[in-house]
Design a protein around this motif. Sequence first.
Motif, PDB file in Angstrom:
ATOM      1  N   TYR A  22       0.827  -1.118   0.040  1.00 17.76           N
ATOM      2  CA  TYR A  22      -0.029   0.101   0.338  1.00 17.76           C
ATOM      3  C   TYR A  22       0.802   1.287  -0.144  1.00 17.76           C
ATOM      4  O   TYR A  22       0.648   2.199  -0.819  1.00 17.76           O
ATOM      5  CB  TYR A  22      -1.134  -0.073   1.217  1.00 17.76           C
ATOM      6  N   ASP A  23       1.784   1.395   0.974  1.00 13.70           N
ATOM      7  CA  ASP A  23       2.671   2.375   0.974  1.00 13.70           C
ATOM      8  C   ASP A  23       3.533   2.504  -0.423  1.00 13.70           C
ATOM      9  O   ASP A  23       3.711   3.742  -0.820  1.00 13.70           O
ATOM     10  CB  ASP A  23       3.578   2.411   2.087  1.00 13.70           C
ATOM     11  N   ILE A  24       4.058   1.625  -0.930  1.00 15.77           N
ATOM     12  CA  ILE A  24       4.813   1.809  -2.032  1.00 15.77           C
ATOM     13  C   ILE A  24       3.919   2.096  -3.354  1.00 15.77           C
ATOM     14  O   ILE A  24       4.225   2.968  -4.143  1.00 15.77           O
ATOM     15  CB  ILE A  24       5.453   0.482  -2.352  1.00 15.77           C
ATOM     16  N   PHE A  25       2.738   1.323  -3.264  1.00 18.44           N
ATOM     17  CA  PHE A  25       1.912   1.983  -4.408  1.00 18.44           C
ATOM     18  C   PHE A  25       1.526   3.280  -4.407  1.00 18.44           C
ATOM     19  O   PHE A  25       1.353   4.067  -5.511  1.00 18.44           O
ATOM     20  CB  PHE A  25       0.577   0.831  -4.603  1.00 18.44           C
ATOM     21  N   TYR A  26       1.066   3.666  -3.214  1.00 20.65           N
ATOM     22  CA  TYR A  26       0.444   4.986  -3.092  1.00 20.65           C
ATOM     23  C   TYR A  26       1.642   6.131  -3.620  1.00 20.65           C
ATOM     24  O   TYR A  26       1.300   7.108  -4.157  1.00 20.65           O
ATOM     25  CB  TYR A  26       0.364   5.201  -1.445  1.00 20.65           C
ATOM     26  N   LYS A  27       2.906   5.774  -3.193  1.00 23.48           N
ATOM     27  CA  LYS A  27       4.033   6.650  -3.531  1.00 23.48           C
ATOM     28  C   LYS A  27       4.351   6.802  -5.056  1.00 23.48           C
ATOM     29  O   LYS A  27       4.700   7.769  -5.606  1.00 23.48           O
ATOM     30  CB  LYS A  27       5.174   6.515  -2.386  1.00 23.48           C
ATOM     31  N   ASN A  28       4.350   5.602  -5.447  1.00 26.16           N
ATOM     32  CA  ASN A  28       5.096   5.384  -6.654  1.00 26.16           C
ATOM     33  C   ASN A  28       4.006   5.054  -7.923  1.00 26.16           C
ATOM     34  O   ASN A  28       4.375   5.054  -9.159  1.00 26.16           O
ATOM     35  CB  ASN A  28       6.195   4.083  -6.701  1.00 26.16           C
ATOM     36  N   GLY A  29       2.893   4.510  -7.503  1.00 22.56           N
ATOM     37  CA  GLY A  29       1.580   4.405  -8.490  1.00 22.56           C
ATOM     38  C   GLY A  29       2.065   2.745  -8.486  1.00 22.56           C
ATOM     39  O   GLY A  29       2.637   2.023  -8.242  1.00 22.56           O
ATOM     40  N   PHE A  30       0.878   2.121  -9.599  1.00 24.94           N
ATOM     41  CA  PHE A  30       0.931   0.788  -9.610  1.00 24.94           C
ATOM     42  C   PHE A  30       1.575  -0.011 -10.794  1.00 24.94           C
ATOM     43  O   PHE A  30       2.347  -0.743 -10.490  1.00 24.94           O
ATOM     44  CB  PHE A  30      -0.503   0.558  -9.715  1.00 24.94           C
ATOM     45  N   HIS A  31       1.453   0.892 -11.814  1.00 20.26           N
ATOM     46  CA  HIS A  31       2.312   0.153 -12.921  1.00 20.26           C
ATOM     47  C   HIS A  31       3.774   0.378 -12.668  1.00 20.26           C
ATOM     48  O   HIS A  31       4.656  -0.322 -13.298  1.00 20.26           O
ATOM     49  CB  HIS A  31       1.955   0.895 -14.422  1.00 20.26           C
ATOM     50  N   THR A  33       5.510   0.366  -9.926  1.00 19.92           N
ATOM     51  CA  THR A  33       5.799  -0.581  -8.761  1.00 19.92           C
ATOM     52  C   THR A  33       5.766  -1.774  -9.216  1.00 19.92           C
ATOM     53  O   THR A  33       4.772  -2.514  -9.525  1.00 19.92           O
ATOM     54  CB  THR A  33       4.928  -0.290  -7.726  1.00 19.92           C
ATOM     55  N   GLY A  34       7.244  -2.673  -9.290  1.00 24.88           N
ATOM     56  CA  GLY A  34       7.162  -3.873  -9.854  1.00 24.88           C
ATOM     57  C   GLY A  34       7.035  -4.675  -8.251  1.00 24.88           C
ATOM     58  O   GLY A  34       7.250  -4.449  -7.453  1.00 24.88           O
ATOM     59  N   VAL A  35       6.880  -6.096  -8.610  1.00 24.22           N
ATOM     60  CA  VAL A  35       6.791  -7.031  -7.469  1.00 24.22           C
ATOM     61  C   VAL A  35       8.201  -7.006  -6.560  1.00 24.22           C
ATOM     62  O   VAL A  35       8.147  -7.298  -5.445  1.00 24.22           O
ATOM     63  CB  VAL A  35       6.233  -8.349  -7.915  1.00 24.22           C
ATOM     64  N   ASP A  36       9.044  -6.845  -7.385  1.00 23.44           N
ATOM     65  CA  ASP A  36      10.609  -7.040  -6.850  1.00 23.44           C
ATOM     66  C   ASP A  36      10.650  -5.850  -5.654  1.00 23.44           C
ATOM     67  O   ASP A  36      11.139  -6.242  -4.710  1.00 23.44           O
ATOM     68  CB  ASP A  36      11.682  -6.757  -7.766  1.00 23.44           C
ATOM     69  N   ALA A  37      10.233  -4.668  -5.937  1.00 27.22           N
ATOM     70  CA  ALA A  37      10.086  -3.379  -4.785  1.00 27.22           C
ATOM     71  C   ALA A  37       9.418  -3.813  -3.805  1.00 27.22           C
ATOM     72  O   ALA A  37       9.901  -3.470  -2.714  1.00 27.22           O
ATOM     73  CB  ALA A  37       9.497  -2.289  -5.719  1.00 27.22           C
ATOM     74  N   ILE A  38       8.283  -4.580  -3.932  1.00 28.19           N
ATOM     75  CA  ILE A  38       7.333  -4.737  -2.725  1.00 28.19           C
ATOM     76  C   ILE A  38       8.332  -5.852  -2.039  1.00 28.19           C
ATOM     77  O   ILE A  38       8.286  -5.950  -0.815  1.00 28.19           O
ATOM     78  CB  ILE A  38       6.173  -5.523  -3.156  1.00 28.19           C
ATOM     79  N   VAL A  39       8.679  -6.946  -2.608  1.00 30.58           N
ATOM     80  CA  VAL A  39       9.557  -8.167  -2.098  1.00 30.58           C
ATOM     81  C   VAL A  39      10.772  -7.504  -1.278  1.00 30.58           C
ATOM     82  O   VAL A  39      10.976  -7.775  -0.236  1.00 30.58           O
ATOM     83  CB  VAL A  39      10.104  -9.190  -3.182  1.00 30.58           C
TER      84      VAL A  39
END
Length: 193
Positions: A22-31, A33-39
């Motif tokens: 949620y934090d990463i998507f909110y700041k960077n957008g959905f497209h 943000t890759g799965v690697d960033a979340i991992v």
Amino acid sequence: MEKKINQVSKSQKRDEMIKSAYDIFYKNGFHATGVDAIVDSTGISKRTLYKHFTSKEGLIIAAVNYYHEIMYRAIADYIEKSTLDQPVDKALLIFDFLAKLVDAGNLYGCFAMNAKTEYAHKAVEIEAACDVHTNALKGLIEKYLSEAKIKESESLAIQIMMLFEGAILRSKGTKNSLPIKLAKSAAKIICSQ
């Protein structure tokens, strides 16, 4: 007992992944943000991520649902704690709530609107999760308009939501709360007609 502890642990891990995403998507957008960033941010493996969520879209839906839970509750509580007597004034407090967020530096807009915009006509499930949030807010506004015995309260709630969503977009672009205040003024006018 051990099985119950493992279920709690899995649930906590899932919640942590959702909050981090949620934090990463909110700041960077959905497209963007890759799965690697979340991992990388959570320290969990892709395997674990996909065990809890079958796809990135599944994680986005969970993040939208998380946003809806916290934001809807925060808005509803803000309105309920108000000392205002008039139901219409209470309905329009959503603008004050939003202005406070923007004035406090939250310039990312509405998470659900951001997701709906990025996935418009591309992911029905994501759009549906976003619609739950919007419809719940519309329902909250309509509840207060109905209490005020306003005719066409559903139609008026939709109009107020349009002003609210427009204010979110404009405040995101201008990085200030003036559009929100102007939208609230317009909402007052249409409520008094």
